[in-house]
Design an enzyme around this catalytic site. Sequence first.
Site, short mmCIF file in Angstrom:
data_model
loop_
_atom_site.label_atom_id
_atom_site.label_comp_id
_atom_site.label_asym_id
_atom_site.label_seq_id
_atom_site.Cartn_x
_atom_site.Cartn_y
_atom_site.Cartn_z
N ASN A 1 0.66 -1.18 0.03
CA ASN A 1 -0.06 0.08 -0.03
C ASN A 1 0.87 1.18 0.04
O ASN A 1 1.54 1.56 1.03
CB ASN A 1 -0.91 0.13 1.23
N LYS B 1 0.17 4.31 -0.12
CA LYS B 1 -0.32 5.58 0.56
C LYS B 1 -0.09 6.65 -0.49
O LYS B 1 -0.36 6.73 -1.48
CB LYS B 1 -0.08 5.59 1.99
N HIS C 1 -9.94 1.36 4.72
CA HIS C 1 -8.34 1.57 5.49
C HIS C 1 -8.64 2.40 6.61
O HIS C 1 -9.51 3.48 6.59
CB HIS C 1 -7.39 2.02 4.55
N GLU D 1 -7.01 4.91 7.92
CA GLU D 1 -6.75 6.18 7.68
C GLU D 1 -8.05 6.90 6.97
O GLU D 1 -8.08 8.04 7.12
CB GLU D 1 -5.56 6.29 6.69
N GLU E 1 -5.91 -5.14 10.38
CA GLU E 1 -4.91 -3.95 10.45
C GLU E 1 -5.14 -3.45 12.07
O GLU E 1 -5.87 -2.28 11.93
CB GLU E 1 -4.83 -3.13 9.57
N GLY F 1 2.18 1.94 10.99
CA GLY F 1 2.94 2.74 10.90
C GLY F 1 3.79 3.17 12.28
O GLY F 1 4.35 4.35 12.54
N SER G 1 2.98 -2.44 10.39
CA SER G 1 4.45 -2.52 10.79
C SER G 1 5.06 -3.86 10.16
O SER G 1 6.02 -4.32 11.14
CB SER G 1 4.71 -2.21 12.12
P1 PGA Z 1 2.31 0.07 7.63
O1 PGA Z 1 0.98 0.41 7.06
O2 PGA Z 1 3.16 -1.11 7.21
O3 PGA Z 1 3.49 1.22 7.32
O4 PGA Z 1 2.26 -0.12 9.08
C1 PGA Z 1 0.22 -0.64 6.74
C2 PGA Z 1 -1.26 -0.28 6.11
O5 PGA Z 1 -1.49 0.77 6.69
O6 PGA Z 1 -1.59 -0.64 5.22
#
Ligand code: PGA
Length: 243
Positions: free
Chosen positions: A9, A11, A91, A93, A163, A169, A205
Amino acid sequence: MKNYTVIGNLKMNVPTNINKYFKYINKVAAKSKAVVGLAVPSVYLPLASKTCSNILFGTQNVYFEPKGAYTGELSVSMLNDFDARICIVGHSERRTKFGETDADVHAKICALLDAGVTPVLCVGESLDVRNDGKFVKFVRNQLKAALNGLTKEQASEVIVAYEPIWAIGTGVTATVEQIDEVCANIKSIVNKAFGVEPKVLYGGSVNEKNSAEIMQIPSVNGCLVGGACLDEYKFEKIIQSCK
Ligand code: PGA
């Protein structure tokens, strides 16, 4: 042998040389045991459709209406125009920063399924919910709302990504036990409701150092990778950890 899927992803990030990046990951995908996916910022769909023949590429969001006065949004037919194969939906976010509701998530999944694009449905709890111990119930409610009314065939097309928000993150990965508990529950909730066992990915992560251990978790069928997918060599190692 497990049937793995590893999705990057991006982003709102662009690897230093995106053309080179797509070509490199496309080669990695050709040799990989895992199915490799990339959710790209939508402006890079035309480039992805030219260079990512071995990759399930797609976007990180879509709107559910077919067309009209929805400034800034993308329709599923626009995804089809560039042969997008996957789309992330729900997601955390999008849910927390852009106010995406369970009803939006459901409508987006329906629109994607109608258009033949695979939804990658993200679910997962906040740290408060985790600490309250109500995380399985929380994820069950997210799943119920998202998949409500789908047929067995439709439900079987949906990939679910667990997730936990507190792991995204942050550099804090959920433990093997924590991941297995929720991913196994996701499988059984969907199985009970639809009679199909979904592919369940873990995200939060994931990196080239912890991916091998995560892939071995019985209920996990792969990973959704954010930060670590931006470096093609790290992403390659994650993909290669699917044995
Ligand atoms: P990350 O993000 O691997 O940076 O923790 C995962 C995601 O949001 O899909």
